[in-house]
Design a protein around this motif. Structure first.
Motif, PDB file in Angstrom:
ATOM      1  N   MET A  27     -12.123  62.223  97.027  1.00 58.98           N
ATOM      2  CA  MET A  27     -12.520  62.873  95.772  1.00 58.98           C
ATOM      3  C   MET A  27     -13.008  64.296  96.045  1.00 58.98           C
ATOM      4  O   MET A  27     -12.722  65.221  95.282  1.00 58.98           O
ATOM      5  CB  MET A  27     -13.627  62.074  95.073  1.00 58.98           C
ATOM      6  CG  MET A  27     -13.192  60.692  94.575  1.00 58.98           C
ATOM      7  SD  MET A  27     -11.827  60.709  93.418  1.00 58.98           S
ATOM      8  CE  MET A  27     -10.509  60.084  94.423  1.00 58.98           C
ATOM      9  N   VAL A  28     -13.763  64.465  97.158  1.00 60.61           N
ATOM     10  CA  VAL A  28     -14.216  65.820  97.523  1.00 60.61           C
ATOM     11  C   VAL A  28     -12.996  66.710  97.768  1.00 60.61           C
ATOM     12  O   VAL A  28     -12.920  67.853  97.288  1.00 60.61           O
ATOM     13  CB  VAL A  28     -15.107  65.779  98.782  1.00 60.61           C
ATOM     14  CG1 VAL A  28     -15.454  67.191  99.233  1.00 60.61           C
ATOM     15  CG2 VAL A  28     -16.369  64.975  98.523  1.00 60.61           C
ATOM     16  N   ILE A  29     -12.020  66.169  98.499  1.00 59.59           N
ATOM     17  CA  ILE A  29     -10.814  66.946  98.810  1.00 59.59           C
ATOM     18  C   ILE A  29     -10.098  67.337  97.522  1.00 59.59           C
ATOM     19  O   ILE A  29      -9.748  68.498  97.303  1.00 59.59           O
ATOM     20  CB  ILE A  29      -9.874  66.114  99.709  1.00 59.59           C
ATOM     21  CG1 ILE A  29     -10.524  65.875 101.071  1.00 59.59           C
ATOM     22  CG2 ILE A  29      -8.518  66.798  99.864  1.00 59.59           C
ATOM     23  CD1 ILE A  29      -9.798  64.853 101.929  1.00 59.59           C
ATOM     24  N   LEU A  50     -11.541  56.055  90.168  1.00 59.17           N
ATOM     25  CA  LEU A  50     -12.351  55.349  89.177  1.00 59.17           C
ATOM     26  C   LEU A  50     -11.856  53.910  88.998  1.00 59.17           C
ATOM     27  O   LEU A  50     -12.647  52.976  88.838  1.00 59.17           O
ATOM     28  CB  LEU A  50     -12.248  56.110  87.851  1.00 59.17           C
ATOM     29  CG  LEU A  50     -13.453  56.040  86.937  1.00 59.17           C
ATOM     30  CD1 LEU A  50     -14.685  56.565  87.667  1.00 59.17           C
ATOM     31  CD2 LEU A  50     -13.188  56.885  85.689  1.00 59.17           C
ATOM     32  N   SER A  51     -10.526  53.724  89.045  1.00 55.47           N
ATOM     33  CA  SER A  51      -9.976  52.394  88.784  1.00 55.47           C
ATOM     34  C   SER A  51     -10.433  51.395  89.848  1.00 55.47           C
ATOM     35  O   SER A  51     -10.495  50.196  89.607  1.00 55.47           O
ATOM     36  CB  SER A  51      -8.449  52.447  88.705  1.00 55.47           C
ATOM     37  OG  SER A  51      -7.893  52.488  89.997  1.00 55.47           O
ATOM     38  N   PHE A  64      -4.550  46.998  87.048  1.00 54.08           N
ATOM     39  CA  PHE A  64      -3.211  47.230  87.581  1.00 54.08           C
ATOM     40  C   PHE A  64      -2.553  48.450  86.954  1.00 54.08           C
ATOM     41  O   PHE A  64      -2.111  49.365  87.645  1.00 54.08           O
ATOM     42  CB  PHE A  64      -2.325  46.002  87.378  1.00 54.08           C
ATOM     43  CG  PHE A  64      -0.874  46.279  87.659  1.00 54.08           C
ATOM     44  CD1 PHE A  64      -0.437  46.404  88.977  1.00 54.08           C
ATOM     45  CD2 PHE A  64       0.035  46.471  86.639  1.00 54.08           C
ATOM     46  CE1 PHE A  64       0.893  46.704  89.251  1.00 54.08           C
ATOM     47  CE2 PHE A  64       1.368  46.768  86.914  1.00 54.08           C
ATOM     48  CZ  PHE A  64       1.787  46.882  88.220  1.00 54.08           C
ATOM     49  N   TRP A  65      -2.490  48.449  85.604  1.00 52.28           N
ATOM     50  CA  TRP A  65      -1.778  49.557  84.942  1.00 52.28           C
ATOM     51  C   TRP A  65      -2.460  50.885  85.206  1.00 52.28           C
ATOM     52  O   TRP A  65      -1.809  51.907  85.417  1.00 52.28           O
ATOM     53  CB  TRP A  65      -1.639  49.282  83.444  1.00 52.28           C
ATOM     54  CG  TRP A  65      -0.605  48.219  83.204  1.00 52.28           C
ATOM     55  CD1 TRP A  65      -0.822  46.935  82.811  1.00 52.28           C
ATOM     56  CD2 TRP A  65       0.811  48.350  83.423  1.00 52.28           C
ATOM     57  NE1 TRP A  65       0.372  46.254  82.762  1.00 52.28           N
ATOM     58  CE2 TRP A  65       1.394  47.090  83.130  1.00 52.28           C
ATOM     59  CE3 TRP A  65       1.643  49.391  83.836  1.00 52.28           C
ATOM     60  CZ2 TRP A  65       2.762  46.853  83.241  1.00 52.28           C
ATOM     61  CZ3 TRP A  65       3.000  49.156  83.935  1.00 52.28           C
ATOM     62  CH2 TRP A  65       3.544  47.893  83.647  1.00 52.28           C
ATOM     63  N   TRP A  66      -3.761  50.877  85.183  1.00 55.86           N
ATOM     64  CA  TRP A  66      -4.536  52.089  85.456  1.00 55.86           C
ATOM     65  C   TRP A  66      -4.190  52.605  86.863  1.00 55.86           C
ATOM     66  O   TRP A  66      -3.894  53.790  87.065  1.00 55.86           O
ATOM     67  CB  TRP A  66      -6.012  51.728  85.330  1.00 55.86           C
ATOM     68  CG  TRP A  66      -6.959  52.888  85.347  1.00 55.86           C
ATOM     69  CD1 TRP A  66      -6.667  54.189  85.627  1.00 55.86           C
ATOM     70  CD2 TRP A  66      -8.352  52.835  85.077  1.00 55.86           C
ATOM     71  NE1 TRP A  66      -7.797  54.955  85.556  1.00 55.86           N
ATOM     72  CE2 TRP A  66      -8.846  54.152  85.219  1.00 55.86           C
ATOM     73  CE3 TRP A  66      -9.242  51.812  84.729  1.00 55.86           C
ATOM     74  CZ2 TRP A  66     -10.190  54.464  85.045  1.00 55.86           C
ATOM     75  CZ3 TRP A  66     -10.577  52.127  84.555  1.00 55.86           C
ATOM     76  CH2 TRP A  66     -11.048  53.438  84.702  1.00 55.86           C
ATOM     77  N   SER A  67      -4.211  51.700  87.845  1.00 48.83           N
ATOM     78  CA  SER A  67      -3.949  52.112  89.222  1.00 48.83           C
ATOM     79  C   SER A  67      -2.522  52.596  89.408  1.00 48.83           C
ATOM     80  O   SER A  67      -2.271  53.619  90.038  1.00 48.83           O
ATOM     81  CB  SER A  67      -4.177  50.948  90.183  1.00 48.83           C
ATOM     82  OG  SER A  67      -5.526  50.629  90.262  1.00 48.83           O
ATOM     83  N   VAL A  68      -1.567  51.839  88.861  1.00 54.35           N
ATOM     84  CA  VAL A  68      -0.181  52.144  89.176  1.00 54.35           C
ATOM     85  C   VAL A  68       0.257  53.448  88.509  1.00 54.35           C
ATOM     86  O   VAL A  68       1.036  54.214  89.053  1.00 54.35           O
ATOM     87  CB  VAL A  68       0.744  50.955  88.829  1.00 54.35           C
ATOM     88  CG1 VAL A  68       1.125  50.950  87.367  1.00 54.35           C
ATOM     89  CG2 VAL A  68       1.983  50.972  89.701  1.00 54.35           C
ATOM     90  N   ILE A  69      -0.308  53.721  87.339  1.00 56.92           N
ATOM     91  CA  ILE A  69       0.033  54.996  86.700  1.00 56.92           C
ATOM     92  C   ILE A  69      -0.668  56.145  87.417  1.00 56.92           C
ATOM     93  O   ILE A  69      -0.051  57.145  87.775  1.00 56.92           O
ATOM     94  CB  ILE A  69      -0.324  54.964  85.194  1.00 56.92           C
ATOM     95  CG1 ILE A  69       0.613  53.969  84.482  1.00 56.92           C
ATOM     96  CG2 ILE A  69      -0.201  56.345  84.568  1.00 56.92           C
ATOM     97  CD1 ILE A  69       0.203  53.640  83.062  1.00 56.92           C
ATOM     98  N   SER A  70      -1.968  55.972  87.681  1.00 55.14           N
ATOM     99  CA  SER A  70      -2.696  57.090  88.295  1.00 55.14           C
ATOM    100  C   SER A  70      -2.219  57.375  89.721  1.00 55.14           C
ATOM    101  O   SER A  70      -2.199  58.515  90.156  1.00 55.14           O
ATOM    102  CB  SER A  70      -4.205  56.834  88.255  1.00 55.14           C
ATOM    103  OG  SER A  70      -4.530  55.653  88.956  1.00 55.14           O
ATOM    104  N   VAL A  71      -1.816  56.326  90.443  1.00 55.89           N
ATOM    105  CA  VAL A  71      -1.402  56.566  91.826  1.00 55.89           C
ATOM    106  C   VAL A  71      -0.139  57.425  91.848  1.00 55.89           C
ATOM    107  O   VAL A  71       0.057  58.251  92.742  1.00 55.89           O
ATOM    108  CB  VAL A  71      -1.215  55.234  92.589  1.00 55.89           C
ATOM    109  CG1 VAL A  71       0.204  54.694  92.466  1.00 55.89           C
ATOM    110  CG2 VAL A  71      -1.556  55.406  94.057  1.00 55.89           C
ATOM    111  N   ASN A  72       0.709  57.267  90.831  1.00 52.59           N
ATOM    112  CA  ASN A  72       1.917  58.100  90.768  1.00 52.59           C
ATOM    113  C   ASN A  72       1.612  59.524  90.329  1.00 52.59           C
ATOM    114  O   ASN A  72       2.219  60.468  90.810  1.00 52.59           O
ATOM    115  CB  ASN A  72       2.957  57.469  89.842  1.00 52.59           C
ATOM    116  CG  ASN A  72       3.702  56.351  90.542  1.00 52.59           C
ATOM    117  OD1 ASN A  72       4.480  56.600  91.451  1.00 52.59           O
ATOM    118  ND2 ASN A  72       3.417  55.111  90.169  1.00 52.59           N
ATOM    119  N   ILE A  73       0.645  59.647  89.402  1.00 50.87           N
ATOM    120  CA  ILE A  73       0.235  61.007  89.007  1.00 50.87           C
ATOM    121  C   ILE A  73      -0.397  61.708  90.206  1.00 50.87           C
ATOM    122  O   ILE A  73      -0.257  62.905  90.400  1.00 50.87           O
ATOM    123  CB  ILE A  73      -0.761  60.944  87.826  1.00 50.87           C
ATOM    124  CG1 ILE A  73      -0.090  60.291  86.622  1.00 50.87           C
ATOM    125  CG2 ILE A  73      -1.266  62.330  87.474  1.00 50.87           C
ATOM    126  CD1 ILE A  73      -1.022  60.064  85.458  1.00 50.87           C
TER     127      ILE A  73
END
Lengths: 179, 527, 384
Positions: free
Chosen positions: B52-54, B477-478, B428-437
């Motif tokens: 997060m710092v990075i 956050l997820s 799941f949905w939160w992680s899988v979408i954010s990980v791609n963003i």
């Protein structure tokens, strides 16, 4: 009974696998000589060969082609030495003994010991590039303000690939960590 | 396997002792598995905080939050903690919990050593983190700690870093020995090698990789220590050493290490996909052979991390061919999973969702891996964000996703409670979408020319960095939601059945939920 | 059982696939894709990159389509009965052999490009590139450019803007972080050979438009080459983590037609001569301080910081330092010869007499040191 046997089997496996781990730890260190051997054979990392003077005299000279050897010098910035070749480049025939002098001067007000590390480009030349004399074989100690002229004699094996016409021989002086 | 239910209840007559000493002195594989998993989760959050710092510093061009030296410490420790603190211990934790139950063993083969190999970890982790507070700062030379940046030019705290790596390595090696001994000696009668669940198989191969690779890392840091303090010159050109040698030694460890972090993931996915496809795993034996050949190949491709150091052409060609060859057995695995799903009767419970995301996203990471393996193209990719995107796809969307899938798959067995599935699906949905963003834009950044490990960048990289940072914050956050779900499930919830899922395969589903403290004291008979 | 809606599954499936397609549809722009560059090699690398990209895209579409089809049609909720099959030797052999054949298809052009990439023979121009923490040094080795060498630092404007908390409008900074004070100038339509090495840690010299990335390793001389087809300005960066300011040592290549290149060489040599002449005179304190501040900011501020306070525990302060306030001779000696066992380099060979005199004067009078000493270029000359 069965329990004991199992325990024994487990202990034995533990010993064997620990031995493998220790062996692999040793292998990590064995990579050092293995790597050097590998470099000697393939000429990787510019480790050049060393031949005796008599051996060099007995090589037949291939007059049909010539190779230009350019000399590049570096002295690390923490080392106050002035280091340069007296000729920028020379052209030799394969099999012919090439000679060049380098001037090395210690600019500091105290004695310093340093070691020169050779490097060759392109790498595929390395195994055909042999030296009979070089200041890079050992550490050099120069007194404050001392200047020396150091010779390098080399010979390129006539078996060197035909497409080689330019070779770069580089030396970098590093301040010695010991002493 | 319906007959095995009789074994478990008879033997839970002595439960765990109460209080702290239960955890300190435990030799129970389930307790130790739990400890490993919590340790790993803690490290995931710490390493994540560093990420997060990075991402905060990279949110926009210009230096706003940290100085470049601290930024380098963050990237270094983020890498080290995620690799050695989060991913590897999580897999060992899963192995501890599951392998004895999967092969019908009462416990691990060497329970006391098991305790020891866990309890080394918190000390090693603390030691590593404490370097941040030392004068001159923590390690700032990247998790790959190339010489001479880490030797001649390293900060004072490097010695603590070396010691921490030694401890982490010892823990891993002991864990690996224990796993091998358990699998080879402790299987229930009838559980032949080719009947073992794939998770057990992949871990067996991983354990051998660990024993072969980790000691080489220990050798590398020992040589570093000697160079720093005992006047040797392994990597120091000034004394006739060779900085490129360091890279060879490091990657001789480092490449197998990559597979140490992904083979158990293959095992997990191979457990989950058949369950929710209601079909046997396609090509069981080819899965085993593919895993073994990946493990073998992993030892002869290390120099593909070093295409730009100036190797002779012959060497570059060899490593290129060997590297792209790995995509064959890896492809076999993906094809087998797809064939397992083909004409199955699919349902999409939470573990299956994570497993599907794994297959999609890991395959994307595999594609970029193939691209990176092609030497001339790597001239442009090497050390850019394209590489960062690649290894985060395989390690986050790959390894980490498989661990989360495993937790959602076996958590009801561990706790006896079904988790809140609505929350888990949100996770799941939160992680899988954010990980791609977070990671997909990094491909573009790398191709457009952004080097990795830089604390600040030119203006043209601003949009994608901002996007990646937003994805990063969301992804971070997820995982807090994940923590909440875990705690909630441990404290209570709908009672899970013994089988938990409709038609799962394996001995672990024949015992009660939650799994009793001691299972299979009398070995089950496997047909 | 616990099913989700069809839409969500489609979304999941398309997420992976959509990403790939997105990458392809915008490939023409440099911002999203690898540059085609301006040399034959960079073009070949680009073609290779795109070829492998389209191959994996095709494989991806194939594999993911089957998966998505399965996810949509082979659902329990549709009342399907699971099939019994779980192996097929033919299929398994087939999907081992087909990828293998594809790999051979990739290996051929890759090998060809690699061999071309490594052939640095018969160069017209040879330049030695040396990585320093944190700048590049270029030395022209050919006879017509003999003795021409210079450092290339991050330019002052970017350097100021990149300080922690500088809070500047970066869009106003000329090529923020990608601009240098002295670019390397190369002739077009000539084979240029680079001899890449390092003075301290490992760096890596990368200019995407040239398709050149070569690690700079202390003690090693790595050779690589380029052949620029059109004039222009090409920018790159160091790509191997080399310490604190790894992100702040860019590369700028100025490609000029041969006649302009020759003019540039002549001009550089004339400048050098003029500077040597100027160094012979006596400089005023004011002139020394102005010049000294420039030199300090490019050569010293990286470690000792622009405010002269250093970084506690890593780099000592100049403000109030014993060396800057002590005897001049010791100060000159430290700057020229470095301090062994520390990061302090020997600047004697890096800087001219005038630069050294100016920066030492600056260090003795700035940051509240106020010694009033003016060190002259002639003092440096006699110290050499």
């Amino acid at each position: 009974m069965q329990e004991l046997q199992l325990q024994k089997a487990n202990q034995q496996l533990l010993l064997k696998l620990s031995a493998v781990a220790v062996l692999m730890f040793g292998f990590g260190f064995a990579l050092v000589p293995l790597y050097n051997l590998f470099c000697d054979i393939t000429g990787l990392n510019g480790k050049t060969g060393q031949v005796s003077v008599t051996e060099a005299r007995n090589t037949t000279i291939d007059m049909s082609r010539s190779i230009t050897v350019r000399f590049v010098t570096t002295s690390q910035s923490e080392l106050p030495w002035e280091f340069k070749p007296l000729a920028d480049k020379i052209t030799v025939h394969p099999g012919e003994l090439g000679k060049v002098n380098f001037s090395i001067k210690n600019m500091a007000d105290h004695a310093i010991t340093a070691q020169a590390i050779p490097s060759l480009a392109p790498t595929k030349v390395s195994k055909y590039f042999n030296k009979t004399e070089c200041f890079c074989f050992s550490q050099q100690t120069l007194q404050a303000g001392e200047e020396i002229i150091a010779p390098v004699h080399f010979i390129i094996d006539p078996a060197a690939p035909k497409d080689i016409s330019q070779v770069i021989l580089s030396y970098t002086f590093f301040k010695s960590t010991k002493g | 396997m319906s007959t095995a239910t009789a074994h478990d209840t008879a033997h839970d007559h002595h439960g765990p002792p109460a209080g702290l000493s239960r955890w300190l002195f435990t030799t129970n594989h389930k307790d130790i598995g739990t400890l490993y998993l919590w340790f790993s989760f803690t490290m995931l959050l710490i390493g994540g905080a560093m990420a997060m710092v990075i991402r905060a510093e990279l949110f926009q061009p210009g230096m706003q939050i940290v100085d470049p030296n601290f930024f380098n410490q963050m990237t270094t420790l983020h890498g080290l903690i995620m690799v050695f603190g989060a991913i590897m211990p999580a897999f060992v934790g899963l192995a501890n919990w599951l392998i004895p139950m999967m092969i019908g063993a009462p416990d691990m083969a060497l329970p006391r050593m098991n305790n020891w190999s866990f309890w080394i970890l918190p000390f090693a982790g603390t030691l590593l983190l404490s370097t941040l507070f030392m004068e001159g700062g923590g390690p700032n030379f990247g998790w790959t700690f190339y010489a001479p940046l880490s030797t001649t030019y390293g900060p004072e705290s490097t010695d603590f870093f070396i010691f921490a790596v030694h401890l982490l390595g010892m823990s891993s090696i002991m864990g690996a020995i224990n796993i091998i001994a358990t699998i080879l000696n402790m299987r229930a009668p009838g559980m032949t090698l080719m009947k073992m669940p794939l998770f057990v198989w992949t871990w067996l191969i991983t354990a051998f990789l660990l024993i072969a690779a980790m000691p080489v890392l220990a050798g590398a840091v020992t040589m570093m220590l000697a160079d720093r303090h005992f006047g040797t010159s392994f990597f120091n050109a000034a004394g006739g050493g060779d900085p490129i040698l360091f890279q060879h030694v490091f990657w001789f460890f480092g490449h197998p290490e990559v597979y140490i972090m992904i083979l158990p993931a293959f095992g997990i996915i191979s457990q989950i996909v058949p369950t929710f496809s209601r079909k046997k795993l396609f090509g069981y034996s080819s899965m085993v052979y593919a895993t073994a050949s990946i493990a073998f190949l992993s030892f002869i491709v290390w120099a593909h991390h070093m295409y730009t150091v100036g190797m002779p052409v012959a060497g570059e060609l060899f490593f290129m061919y060997a590297t792209i060859l790995i995509s064959v057995p890896t492809g076999v695995k993906v094809f087998n999973w797809v064939a397992t799903m083909w004409r199955g009767a699919l349902t999409f419970e939470v573990p299956m969702l994570w497993a599907l995301a794994f297959i999609f996203l890991f395959t994307l990471g595999g594609f970029s891996g193939l691209m990176l393996g092609v030497t001339p193209a790597d001239t442009q990719y090497h050390d850019t964000y394209f590489v960062v995107a690649h290894f985060h796809y395989v390690l986050v969307a790959g390894a980490l996703f498989s661990i989360i899938a495993a937790v959602y798959y076996w958590l009801p067995k561990w706790t006896g409670h079904m988790y809140d599935q609505t929350l888990a699906k949100i996770h799941f949905w939160w992680s899988v979408i954010s990980v791609n963003i977070l990671f997909f834009p990094m491909h573009f950044l790398g191709l457009a020319g952004m080097p990795r490990r830089i604390p600040d960048y030119a203006i043209q990289f601003a949009e994608f960095n901002q996007l990646a940072s937003i994805g990063g914050f969301a992804f971070g956050l997820s995982q807090l939601l994940f923590l909440y779900i875990l705690i909630k499930t441990i404290r209570g919830g709908e009672k899970a059945t013994d089988k938990v899922w409709e038609k799962p395969e394996g001995l672990e589903w024949t015992v009660a939920s939650p799994a009793p403290y001691h299972t299979f004291a009398t070995p089950p008979q496997v047909k | 059982m616990r099913n989700l809606s069809v839409n969500k599954h489609l979304l999941l499936a398309l997420l992976g696939l959509g990403n790939v397609v997105y990458a392809g549809s915008v490939f023409a722009e440099y911002k999203y894709n690898m540059t085609q560059g301006v040399t034959p090699i960079s073009g070949e690398i680009y073609d290779l990159h795109m070829m492998v990209f389209w191959i994996v895209t095709a494989i991806g579409i194939g594999v993911f389509s089957v998966m998505i089809y399965s996810i949509i049609n082979h659902r329990k909720s549709k009342g399907v009965k699971p099939a019994e099959f779980h192996e097929s030797t033919e299929v398994e052999v087939l999907w081992t052999i087909i990828p293998f054949v594809i790999l051979i298809f990739i290996a051929f052009p890759a090998t060809k490009t690699l061999l071309a990439l490594e052939d640095s023979s018969d160069a017209d121009v040879t330049i030695k590139v040396t990585g320093y923490q944190w700048k590049w040094h270029y030395e022209y080795l050919d006879d017509d450019a003999k003795g021409l060498s210079f450092f290339s630092n991050l330019d002052a404007e970017s350097n100021e803007a990149r300080q922690l908390g500088a809070n500047q409008d970066l869009s106003q900074v000329d090529h923020y972080l990608l601009n240098v004070d002295n670019p390397i100038v190369l002739p077009t339509n000539k084979k240029v050979r680079f001899l890449v090495t390092s003075n301290d840690v490992i760096h890596s010299w990368w200019v995407p438009a040239l398709g050149v990335k070569q690690d700079a390793i202390p003690g090693y001389i790595n050779d690589t080459w380029t052949y620029l087809k059109k004039p222009g300005v090409y920018r790159g960066q160091c790509t191997e983590l080399c310490g604190k300011d790894h992100g702040f040592m860019p590369i700028v290549v100025l490609a000029k037609p041969e006649n302009e290149y020759k003019e540039w060489l002549a001009q550089k040599q004339a400048e050098k001569k003029a500077a040597e002449e100027e160094a012979k005179g006596v400089w005023s304190l004011e002139k020394l301080m102005t010049k000294g501040e420039q030199v300090y900011n490019t050569s010293c501020a990286g470690c000792h910081q622009a405010n002269g306070k250093g970084l506690p525990g890593m780099f000592p302060a100049i403000a109030g330092s014993k060396i800057a306030l002590g005897p001049i001779a010791d100060h000159i000696n430290t700057v020229m010869n470095g301090k062994s066992g520390t990061a302090m380099q020997a600047f004697g060979a890096q800087l001219s007499d005038a630069d050294l005199a100016a920066v030492i004067t600056y260090e003795r009078n700035a940051f509240g040191n106020n010694t009033g000493d003016a060190v002259q270029p002639s003092d440096i000359k006699s110290a050499r």
